[in-house]
Structure formats: structure tokens, C-alpha cells
Design a protein around this motif. Structure first.
Motif, mmCIF file in Angstrom:
data_model
loop_
_atom_site.group_PDB
_atom_site.id
_atom_site.type_symbol
_atom_site.label_atom_id
_atom_site.label_comp_id
_atom_site.label_asym_id
_atom_site.label_seq_id
_atom_site.Cartn_x
_atom_site.Cartn_y
_atom_site.Cartn_z
ATOM 1 N N MET A 1 37.316 42.841 33.040
ATOM 2 C CA MET A 1 38.440 43.609 33.599
ATOM 3 C C MET A 1 38.867 44.677 32.604
ATOM 4 O O MET A 1 39.021 44.405 31.420
ATOM 5 N N ASN A 2 39.027 45.946 33.100
ATOM 6 C CA ASN A 2 39.403 47.016 32.185
ATOM 7 C C ASN A 2 40.900 46.990 31.897
ATOM 8 O O ASN A 2 41.662 46.244 32.497
ATOM 9 N N GLN A 3 41.289 47.850 30.934
ATOM 10 C CA GLN A 3 42.681 47.847 30.484
ATOM 11 C C GLN A 3 43.641 48.268 31.589
ATOM 12 O O GLN A 3 44.742 47.721 31.706
ATOM 13 N N LEU A 4 43.229 49.252 32.410
ATOM 14 C CA LEU A 4 44.110 49.725 33.475
ATOM 15 C C LEU A 4 44.396 48.613 34.481
ATOM 16 O O LEU A 4 45.539 48.453 34.940
ATOM 17 N N SER A 5 43.372 47.832 34.812
ATOM 18 C CA SER A 5 43.581 46.703 35.732
ATOM 19 C C SER A 5 44.525 45.678 35.126
ATOM 20 O O SER A 5 45.372 45.098 35.818
ATOM 21 N N SER A 6 44.386 45.439 33.808
ATOM 22 C CA SER A 6 45.287 44.508 33.135
ATOM 23 C C SER A 6 46.723 45.004 33.178
ATOM 24 O O SER A 6 47.657 44.221 33.390
ATOM 25 N N PHE A 7 46.911 46.323 32.994
ATOM 26 C CA PHE A 7 48.277 46.867 33.054
ATOM 27 C C PHE A 7 48.858 46.710 34.457
ATOM 28 O O PHE A 7 50.042 46.384 34.608
ATOM 29 N N ARG A 8 48.043 46.958 35.478
ATOM 30 C CA ARG A 8 48.534 46.803 36.852
ATOM 31 C C ARG A 8 48.964 45.367 37.119
ATOM 32 O O ARG A 8 50.001 45.113 37.748
ATOM 33 N N LEU A 9 48.171 44.417 36.646
ATOM 34 C CA LEU A 9 48.535 43.015 36.833
ATOM 35 C C LEU A 9 49.792 42.659 36.044
ATOM 36 O O LEU A 9 50.629 41.877 36.508
ATOM 37 N N LEU A 10 49.924 43.240 34.835
ATOM 38 C CA LEU A 10 51.146 43.034 34.045
ATOM 39 C C LEU A 10 52.353 43.561 34.800
ATOM 40 O O LEU A 10 53.404 42.896 34.871
ATOM 41 N N TRP A 11 52.233 44.734 35.370
ATOM 42 C CA TRP A 11 53.312 45.360 36.134
ATOM 43 C C TRP A 11 53.683 44.508 37.351
ATOM 44 O O TRP A 11 54.863 44.244 37.616
ATOM 45 N N ALA A 180 52.820 33.954 36.739
ATOM 46 C CA ALA A 180 51.929 33.368 35.735
ATOM 47 C C ALA A 180 50.469 33.492 36.156
ATOM 48 O O ALA A 180 49.587 33.720 35.319
ATOM 49 N N LEU A 181 50.206 33.371 37.462
ATOM 50 C CA LEU A 181 48.831 33.520 37.963
ATOM 51 C C LEU A 181 48.302 34.922 37.703
ATOM 52 O O LEU A 181 47.153 35.095 37.262
ATOM 53 N N ALA A 182 49.125 35.933 37.957
ATOM 54 C CA ALA A 182 48.702 37.313 37.700
ATOM 55 C C ALA A 182 48.445 37.537 36.211
ATOM 56 O O ALA A 182 47.482 38.206 35.818
ATOM 57 N N LEU A 183 49.298 36.954 35.365
ATOM 58 C CA LEU A 183 49.154 37.116 33.913
ATOM 59 C C LEU A 183 47.901 36.422 33.377
ATOM 60 O O LEU A 183 47.384 36.806 32.313
ATOM 61 N N PHE A 184 47.404 35.418 34.097
ATOM 62 C CA PHE A 184 46.208 34.713 33.649
ATOM 63 C C PHE A 184 45.012 35.658 33.519
ATOM 64 O O PHE A 184 44.105 35.422 32.704
ATOM 65 N N PHE A 185 45.024 36.744 34.302
ATOM 66 C CA PHE A 185 43.904 37.694 34.299
ATOM 67 C C PHE A 185 44.171 38.916 33.427
ATOM 68 O O PHE A 185 43.344 39.827 33.358
ATOM 69 N N VAL A 186 45.335 38.967 32.774
ATOM 70 C CA VAL A 186 45.642 40.067 31.853
ATOM 71 C C VAL A 186 45.023 39.759 30.501
ATOM 72 O O VAL A 186 45.271 38.689 29.934
ATOM 73 N N LYS A 187 44.229 40.675 29.982
ATOM 74 C CA LYS A 187 43.546 40.467 28.710
ATOM 75 C C LYS A 187 43.989 41.507 27.690
ATOM 76 O O LYS A 187 43.943 42.703 27.955
ATOM 77 N N ASP A 188 44.403 41.013 26.535
ATOM 78 C CA ASP A 188 44.808 41.888 25.431
ATOM 79 C C ASP A 188 43.546 42.434 24.757
ATOM 80 O O ASP A 188 42.758 41.673 24.205
ATOM 81 N N PRO A 189 43.347 43.770 24.799
ATOM 82 C CA PRO A 189 42.126 44.350 24.210
ATOM 83 C C PRO A 189 42.187 44.498 22.699
ATOM 84 O O PRO A 189 41.203 44.876 22.078
ATOM 85 N N SER A 190 43.350 44.219 22.117
ATOM 86 C CA SER A 190 43.512 44.443 20.684
ATOM 87 C C SER A 190 42.626 43.510 19.880
ATOM 88 O O SER A 190 42.359 42.373 20.260
#
Length: 401
Positions: A1-11, A180-190
Motif C-alpha cells: 500500500m502506498n503512502q497516499l492510500s495510508s493517508f486516506r485510511l488515516l483520514w 481501528a480496522l482502517a488503521l490496521f492497514f496504515v503503514k508508517d513508511p519512516s
């Protein structure tokens, strides 16, 4: 999953969580008031939340040394979801005389978990978007927060009255699990990961964010601005605006809701405008912070001196854009002038300042309203924001922007 998708899920996750949080606040305040018949006792709820969130800001650095930000944020939301689920069980199974102290104990835990999640979210967002899109990302998050609050406060009362407290808490529980389910797919690229090497003592680790703020002139100025402006934040909540509506505008409680709704609508409008103009504002970020603080001060002064309810309603709406301009510019400036390694700890310290300032604001503004006039509360707050604007000029000396 790319960073933009992670941001959308975070939002998406944070929008769902904030909506659930607003419903839960209304449900618990209603429950406490209905059970005790005491507005003062119900007022302990926000005080307890602020104290717990300030406490979590002090302890958050210890967790940030052990967990990645994406996992810490997920843990915060999942922990809250479990607490809400347990609260629903207690409403069914526990005798009424034990319910209030047990619920307040859970509120303390939920607030601490929530306080851990806030700096994690604000530190994670800059890692998920390009640097030149940071202000646009912050404006999107801020606008969503305000839209959710507007919907939550408008819809929450209807749901509590129509469905009942237990059912609303059940809805909140589901929302937190979805968050929490949405956050499960958010990945920190740092590449920054918690180290297993020997670390300083816990107290020294808890002080790291504060030490950075105190030694960095720009961050020190931004923190002072937050303290000064934060002392006036409670004028739009609780009894202060109600006293103003009744004593100055000579209207009933319904106009309390109208003024608050107008203020929320203004902040949403401001967030959308900043999102559209983010590229231009980024080039004038200190000036934007100055104009925002000055605009809040001037409009608050006009609001204080207004006696026409429709005019006051319009001023409350117009106050939204400068609020968002100052807050989004301030957050972006803090994020972009702190290294990724230390940002989460700096934000935890900054968040503690915010919560403590708000708690002091509730006490200070209540005291001023009791010993002076409610109009002087708003005039005093206008002065605080003008002082904050002067501090923005000081910040200019500490950055090349």
C-alpha cells in the motif's frame, strides 16, 4: 500500500473516531446529569477528560520509544473500542449505584488512550504526504474534524433522546472498531524504528520533547502562542456562551446552539478555503499565522460589543476562517521545523500544553464571568489573541519563511 492510500485510511479512521467520540461525550454527560440532577457533577466529565489527556501527554514518550507510530495509534483506537464495549456491558449488568464511579473510571482510561493517539496521528501525517502537500493534508484533517464535530453535536442529542444512552454507546463502540480496522492497514513508511539499545531513564525520556521546545527558539515561541491563545478557548463551550446569549443577546438556549453551529460552520468554511489556497499560504505561513491571530482578536472584540443576535451570529461565522488559518499554519510550521525523529515527542509535549491551557481557561473564564461581566470575558480573550499575533512576529525572526 502506498503512502497516499495510508493517508486516506488515516483520514477516514480519524473522522469515524471523532464522530464516535462526540456521540460518546453527549451520552455520558446526559447520563451523569440524569443520574445526579447536578450540572456541576456533570461538569466533572470534561475536567476529568482534560486532566487525563494532559497526563497521557507526559507519558506518551515512553510508548513512542517502544512502538512505531502506526501501531501506537492503532493500539489507542482499539483500546478505546474495547473500553466502550465494556462500558456497554456495565450499563446492562451493573447496579445503578456503582455505575457512575465505574463509568468515570473508564472515562479516565479512554481519555488517556485518546491522548496517546493525538500526537501519534499528527506526527504520522507528515510521513504519509509529500512536504509540499503538508498544509493541504493538515487543512483536510482539520476541516474533517470540524465537520464531524458539527454533525456529532447536532445528531448526538437527537440520537440520545430517540435511541437511549446504551444504544448510542453501542454505536460509538462500532465506530471505534471500524476506526481501528482502517488503521490496521496504515503503514508508517519512516525508517525510524524503536531501538532496543539501552535508553535514558524514564523521566529523562519524558522530558525530551519539552527540552527540544525549550532549546528551539521557534518552537518555544509557538508554544507560548499556544498557551496564551489557549487561555481563551473555553469561551465557545459550556456556560460562558450561554451566559452571553441570555445576558447580552437576550435570547434563549436555542441561540446557544445557533451560535455554536455558526462557529463550527465558519471553521469548516475556513478549512476548505485553506485547502484550496494551501500553496499560496505555505509561502506566507508566518504572515498567515499573524493574520489569523489578529483576525480572531478583532472579531472577538466585535462579538463582545455586539447586542444584535443576528450580527453576533454572522461574526461567529466569520471567526471560523482565521481560527483555522492560525491553527493549521501553526501545526504545519511545527511539523516542518521539527525532525521526524523527535516530532512525536514534541507534539506530545505541545498537546499537554493545549490540554492544560484549556483546563485553566475553563477556570479562568468562569472566574472572570463571575467577578466582572461576560462581555469582559470576550474582550479579555480578544486581548490574548492580539498578544498571540505579536508573538507571531517574534516567530518570524526564528525562521526564514
Amino acid at each position: 500500500m502506498n503512502q497516499l492510500s495510508s493517508f486516506r485510511l488515516l483520514w477516514i479512521s480519524q473522522s469515524i473516531a471523532n464522530l464516535g467520540d462526540s456521540l460518546y461525550i453527549l451520552a455520558i454527560v446526559t447520563f451523569i446529569y440524569n443520574s445526579t440532577g447536578s450540572a456541576a457533577f456533570a461538569g466533572l466529565f470534561p475536567v476529568l477528560r482534560v486532566c487525563a489527556q494532559a497526563l497521557s501527554g507526559f507519558s506518551a514518550p515512553l510508548l513512542m520509544d517502544r512502538f512505531r507510530l502506526d501501531f501506537l495509534l492503532w493500539m489507542s483506537e482499539m483500546g478505546q473500542a474495547i473500553c466502550f464495549g465494556f462500558m456497554c456491558v456495565l450499563f446492562i449488568a451493573l447496579p445503578s449505584h456503582w455505575l457512575i464511579p465505574t463509568v468515570l473510571f473508564l472515562v479516565l482510561g479512554i481519555s488517556i488512550l485518546h491522548g496517546w493517539g493525538i500526537p501519534a496521528r499528527n506526527a504520522l501525517a507528515p510521513r504519509l504526504v509529500p512536504p509540499d502537500s503538508l498544509m493541504k493534508a493538515n487543512s483536510l484533517l482539520a476541516t474533517s474534524d470540524q465537520m464531524v464535530l458539527l454533525v456529532g453535536w447536532s445528531l448526538g442529542g437527537i440520537l440520545v433522546a430517540g435511541l437511549g444512552i446504551l444504544q448510542v454507546l453501542g454505536i460509538t463502540t462500532i465506530m471505534m472498531f471500524l476506526s481501528a480496522l482502517a488503521l490496521f492497514f496504515v503503514k508508517d513508511p519512516s525508517k525510524i524504528v524503536p531501538s532496543n539499545q539501552k535508553k535514558p531513564k524514564p523521566w529523562d525520556r519524558m522530558k525530551e520533547g519539552w527540552s527540544i521546545i525549550l532549546t528551539n527558539p521557534l518552537l518555544r515561541t509557538l508554544s507560548l502562542m499556544e498557551i496564551i491563545s489557549g487561555l481563551g478557548e473555553s469561551i465557545w463551550a459550556g456556560s460562558i456562551i450561554l451566559v452571553f446569549v441570555k445576558g447580552v443577546l437576550h435570547k434563549g438556549e436555542d441561540w446557544w446552539g445557533f451560535i455554536n453551529t455558526s462557529h463550527f460552520a465558519g471553521t469548516i468554511l475556513g478549512g476548505v478555503l485553506i485547502w484550496k489556497m494551501s500553496k499560496k499560504i505555505e509561502n506566507w505561513i508566518i504572515f498567515s499565522m499573524l493574520i489569523g491571530s489578529l483576525g480572531i482578536g478583532v472579531l472577538t472584540m466585535i462579538f463582545a460589543l455586539s447586542a444584535n443576535p443576528w450580527f453576533a451570529l454572522a461574526i461567529a461565522l466569520l471567526m471560523g476562517p482565521p481560527y483555522q488559518l492560525r491553527n493549521i499554519a501553526q501545526r504545519t510550521l511545527l511539523q516542518s521545523h521539527t525532525t521526524a525523529e523527535w516530532l512525536s515527542k514534541v507534539l506530545a509535549a505541545f498537546g499537554t500544553l493545549t490540554f492544560v491551557s484549556y483546563g485553566c481557561s475553563v477556570l479562568l473564564m468562569g472566574w472572570i464571568a463571575d467577578h466582572c461581566t461576560v462581555q469582559f470575558v470576550y474582550i479579555f480573550t480578544a486581548g490574548l489573541n492580539i498578544i498571540s499575533a505579536v508573538l507571531a512576529l517574534m516567530a518570524k525572526k526564528n525562521t526564514s519563511i
